[in-house]
Design a protein around this motif. Structure first.
Motif, PDB file in Angstrom:
ATOM      1  N   GLU A   1      -6.521   6.009   3.812  1.00 17.34           N
ATOM      2  CA  GLU A   1      -5.680   6.561   4.876  1.00 17.34           C
ATOM      3  C   GLU A   1      -4.647   5.529   5.311  1.00 17.34           C
ATOM      4  O   GLU A   1      -4.948   4.349   5.461  1.00 17.34           O
ATOM      5  N   GLU A   2      -3.434   6.012   5.560  1.00 11.56           N
ATOM      6  CA  GLU A   2      -2.320   5.116   5.874  1.00 11.56           C
ATOM      7  C   GLU A   2      -2.550   4.346   7.167  1.00 11.56           C
ATOM      8  O   GLU A   2      -2.067   3.223   7.327  1.00 11.56           O
ATOM      9  N   LYS A   3      -3.304   4.911   8.086  1.00 15.47           N
ATOM     10  CA  LYS A   3      -3.526   4.242   9.371  1.00 15.47           C
ATOM     11  C   LYS A   3      -4.349   2.953   9.218  1.00 15.47           C
ATOM     12  O   LYS A   3      -4.394   2.122  10.132  1.00 15.47           O
ATOM     13  N   MET A   4      -5.028   2.784   8.047  1.00 14.70           N
ATOM     14  CA  MET A   4      -5.837   1.579   7.823  1.00 14.70           C
ATOM     15  C   MET A   4      -5.004   0.406   7.346  1.00 14.70           C
ATOM     16  O   MET A   4      -5.541  -0.697   7.180  1.00 14.70           O
ATOM     17  N   LEU A   5      -3.707   0.609   7.131  1.00 10.73           N
ATOM     18  CA  LEU A   5      -2.843  -0.502   6.711  1.00 10.73           C
ATOM     19  C   LEU A   5      -2.824  -1.637   7.723  1.00 10.73           C
ATOM     20  O   LEU A   5      -2.615  -2.797   7.368  1.00 10.73           O
ATOM     21  N   LYS A   6      -3.005  -1.317   8.977  1.00  6.33           N
ATOM     22  CA  LYS A   6      -2.953  -2.350  10.023  1.00  6.33           C
ATOM     23  C   LYS A   6      -4.330  -2.985  10.283  1.00  6.33           C
ATOM     24  O   LYS A   6      -4.473  -3.780  11.219  1.00  6.33           O
ATOM     25  N   HIS A   7      -5.326  -2.607   9.473  1.00  8.61           N
ATOM     26  CA  HIS A   7      -6.668  -3.158   9.673  1.00  8.61           C
ATOM     27  C   HIS A   7      -7.183  -3.927   8.449  1.00  8.61           C
ATOM     28  O   HIS A   7      -7.930  -4.898   8.604  1.00  8.61           O
ATOM     29  N   ILE A   8      -6.832  -3.495   7.258  1.00 13.93           N
ATOM     30  CA  ILE A   8      -7.357  -4.130   6.042  1.00 13.93           C
ATOM     31  C   ILE A   8      -6.460  -5.294   5.642  1.00 13.93           C
ATOM     32  O   ILE A   8      -5.257  -5.136   5.501  1.00 13.93           O
ATOM     33  N   ARG A   9      -7.059  -6.467   5.465  1.00 11.37           N
ATOM     34  CA  ARG A   9      -6.316  -7.660   5.063  1.00 11.37           C
ATOM     35  C   ARG A   9      -6.660  -8.021   3.622  1.00 11.37           C
ATOM     36  O   ARG A   9      -7.616  -7.514   3.032  1.00 11.37           O
ATOM     37  N   ARG A  10      -5.850  -8.912   3.067  1.00 12.29           N
ATOM     38  CA  ARG A  10      -5.979  -9.238   1.649  1.00 12.29           C
ATOM     39  C   ARG A  10      -7.246 -10.031   1.325  1.00 12.29           C
ATOM     40  O   ARG A  10      -7.628 -10.123   0.157  1.00 12.29           O
ATOM     41  N   ASP A  11      -7.914 -10.619   2.328  1.00  9.50           N
ATOM     42  CA  ASP A  11      -9.146 -11.352   2.060  1.00  9.50           C
ATOM     43  C   ASP A  11     -10.374 -10.471   2.223  1.00  9.50           C
ATOM     44  O   ASP A  11     -11.513 -10.955   2.202  1.00  9.50           O
ATOM     45  N   ALA A  12     -10.176  -9.138   2.397  1.00  6.06           N
ATOM     46  CA  ALA A  12     -11.312  -8.220   2.453  1.00  6.06           C
ATOM     47  C   ALA A  12     -12.004  -8.160   1.094  1.00  6.06           C
ATOM     48  O   ALA A  12     -11.392  -8.380   0.050  1.00  6.06           O
ATOM     49  N   ILE A  13     -13.298  -7.855   1.111  1.00  5.19           N
ATOM     50  CA  ILE A  13     -14.104  -7.860  -0.114  1.00  5.19           C
ATOM     51  C   ILE A  13     -14.654  -6.464  -0.344  1.00  5.19           C
ATOM     52  O   ILE A  13     -15.223  -5.841   0.556  1.00  5.19           O
ATOM     53  N   ALA A  14     -14.483  -5.957  -1.569  1.00  4.31           N
ATOM     54  CA  ALA A  14     -14.972  -4.633  -1.947  1.00  4.31           C
ATOM     55  C   ALA A  14     -16.249  -4.780  -2.757  1.00  4.31           C
ATOM     56  O   ALA A  14     -16.325  -5.594  -3.692  1.00  4.31           O
ATOM     57  N   THR A  15     -17.264  -3.998  -2.395  1.00  5.03           N
ATOM     58  CA  THR A  15     -18.535  -3.996  -3.106  1.00  5.03           C
ATOM     59  C   THR A  15     -18.963  -2.556  -3.388  1.00  5.03           C
ATOM     60  O   THR A  15     -18.560  -1.631  -2.659  1.00  5.03           O
ATOM     61  N   ILE A  16     -19.774  -2.373  -4.417  1.00  2.00           N
ATOM     62  CA  ILE A  16     -20.290  -1.059  -4.764  1.00  2.00           C
ATOM     63  C   ILE A  16     -21.713  -0.951  -4.263  1.00  2.00           C
ATOM     64  O   ILE A  16     -22.557  -1.799  -4.577  1.00  2.00           O
ATOM     65  N   GLY A  17     -21.977   0.081  -3.456  1.00  2.00           N
ATOM     66  CA  GLY A  17     -23.309   0.291  -2.917  1.00  2.00           C
ATOM     67  C   GLY A  17     -23.691   1.744  -3.038  1.00  2.00           C
ATOM     68  O   GLY A  17     -23.056   2.526  -3.748  1.00  2.00           O
ATOM     69  N   SER A  18     -24.759   2.114  -2.340  1.00  2.00           N
ATOM     70  CA  SER A  18     -25.245   3.490  -2.365  1.00  2.00           C
ATOM     71  C   SER A  18     -25.378   3.999  -0.946  1.00  2.00           C
ATOM     72  O   SER A  18     -25.622   3.224  -0.010  1.00  2.00           O
ATOM     73  N   ASP A  19     -25.219   5.293  -0.789  1.00  2.00           N
ATOM     74  CA  ASP A  19     -25.349   5.929   0.511  1.00  2.00           C
ATOM     75  C   ASP A  19     -26.834   6.189   0.759  1.00  2.00           C
ATOM     76  O   ASP A  19     -27.377   7.226   0.384  1.00  2.00           O
ATOM     77  N   GLY A  20     -27.507   5.221   1.356  1.00  2.00           N
ATOM     78  CA  GLY A  20     -28.944   5.300   1.516  1.00  2.00           C
ATOM     79  C   GLY A  20     -29.648   4.742   0.293  1.00  2.00           C
ATOM     80  O   GLY A  20     -29.040   4.140  -0.587  1.00  2.00           O
ATOM     81  N   LEU A  21     -30.980   4.964   0.240  1.00  2.00           N
ATOM     82  CA  LEU A  21     -31.761   4.386  -0.840  1.00  2.00           C
ATOM     83  C   LEU A  21     -31.498   5.078  -2.173  1.00  2.00           C
ATOM     84  O   LEU A  21     -31.403   4.427  -3.213  1.00  2.00           O
ATOM     85  N   VAL A  22     -31.378   6.409  -2.157  1.00  2.00           N
ATOM     86  CA  VAL A  22     -31.155   7.149  -3.402  1.00  2.00           C
ATOM     87  C   VAL A  22     -29.936   8.041  -3.288  1.00  2.00           C
ATOM     88  O   VAL A  22     -29.837   9.056  -3.988  1.00  2.00           O
ATOM     89  N   GLY A  23     -28.987   7.717  -2.414  1.00  2.00           N
ATOM     90  CA  GLY A  23     -27.790   8.531  -2.232  1.00  2.00           C
ATOM     91  C   GLY A  23     -26.746   8.243  -3.288  1.00  2.00           C
ATOM     92  O   GLY A  23     -26.934   7.433  -4.204  1.00  2.00           O
ATOM     93  N   SER A  24     -25.591   8.929  -3.170  1.00  2.00           N
ATOM     94  CA  SER A  24     -24.495   8.730  -4.114  1.00  2.00           C
ATOM     95  C   SER A  24     -23.865   7.367  -3.906  1.00  2.00           C
ATOM     96  O   SER A  24     -23.986   6.750  -2.849  1.00  2.00           O
TER      97      SER A  24
END
Length: 329
Positions: free
Chosen positions: A86-109
């Motif tokens: 979403e475009e409104k997140m441009l003012k919150h996300i900085r270049r040193d943010a870290i992206a990780t892959i997780g799951s929605d709960g223990l057995v979620g998507s």
């Protein structure tokens, strides 16, 4: 005619309701996919996406802010994930943010979670690539738990063996737990050690008090410990004592020899020896001299073992040995 009108009315209502549901579903799906709002694209590169698919959620600090647009395979160890945010997140996300892959709960998507950085860098712009970090997925967690359970089972088995050995009285600990005689002896030994420790502490306390009472500046001990001249004089006196002791012993031997000759001789000397009163007095004198020489030797031996003077005697013995070896050579 009435029947045809009723059927048309029912058909119209069904069409209206169906159309409304389709529009509503399209809106919800489009809203979920950010099709009806202003968005921008960013990407992240991973070694393994762990089952991530297009359309999965993207979260920033736990809030859904976008979706996965597509997943692109660059090579056998590099996978690029393009995200729509979403475009409104441009003012919150900085270049040193870290992206990780997780799951929605223990057995979620699966989903992508963006964690804010330290905030020291500038804000992201469309097309930027975020830093990534690998995270344990559910399968890895279950594998780790499986290994942990196996290790716990092995530890439990070993602990059971140790417990059985202790219960059967095997080993030192087993004997201590089951043998009351050994336990009593050990308790008595510990009690004796404690008593000896207390006595040692008491003796050290008394010794410290006595040492505190000694005036090292004016007492003889202070002079012996601090004054090297007095120490040398004492060494000289002790040396003279030892020499005198040896000389007295030799004189005593000579006197004994003379007394034997006098007892067996003739003339005036024989006359003197025949006088029992004189002989008794002379014998008493010689005995006193011998006792004095023996006491003097005992005193010299005591001085040799005294902690203040034994060092000198040891040095004297070593020096005499060296002189004897030189004379032999």
């Amino acid at each position: 005619m009435a029947k045809t009108t009723l059927e048309n009315l029912r058909l119209g209502v069904f069409v209206i309701i169906g159309t409304t549901l389709i529009v509503l579903a399209a809106y919800l799906i489009g809203n979920r996919q950010n099709m009806f709002g202003n968005t921008f694209s960013i990407s992240a590169v991973f070694n393994n996406v762990n089952g991530l698919q297009s359309g999965n959620n993207v979260r920033f600090s736990g809030i859904n802010v976008g979706t996965v647009e597509n997943i692109e395979m660059i090579n056998d160890s590099t996978i690029r994930v393009n995200m729509i945010i979403e475009e409104k997140m441009l003012k919150h996300i900085r270049r040193d943010a870290i992206a990780t892959i997780g799951s929605d709960g223990l057995v979620g998507s699966m989903l992508i979670s963006i964690t804010p950085g330290l905030g020291s860098e500038s804000l992201v712009v469309p097309g930027d690539e975020l830093k990534t970090q690998s995270r344990l997925v559910t399968q890895d967690m279950l594998s780790t738990l499986n290994i942990t359970n196996e290790n716990a089972a092995l530890l439990t088995a070993d602990l059971l063996k140790v417990t059985q050995s202790l219960a059967q009285g095997k080993g030192i600990l087993g004997k201590l737990l089951n043998d009351t005689v050994m336990a009593t002896s050990l308790e008595q030994t510990i009690s004796n050690l404690e008593h000896a420790s207390k006595r040692t502490n008491s003796m050290m306390t008394k010794l410290n008090k006595e040492m505190g009472r000694v005036n090292f500046e004016e007492s003889a001990m202070g002079i012996l410990l601090a004054d090297t001249i007095s120490g040398n004089n004492i060494k000289s006196i002790l040396s003279n004592f030892e020499t005198a002791s040896k000389e007295i012993e030799e004189v005593t031997k000579d006197i004994n020899s003379v007394m034997k000759e006098i007892k067996n001789g003739k003339g005036a000397v024989n006359y003197l020896t025949t006088d029992s009163t004189f002989v008794n007095n002379l014998d008493t004198t010689i005995r006193n001299i011998e006792q004095g020489a023996q006491s003097f030797n005992e005193n010299m031996e005591a001085l040799k073992h005294n902690f203040l003077t034994r060092g000198y005697f040891r040095k004297l013995e070593r020096r005499q040995k060296k002189e004897a070896e030189k004379n032999q050579n």
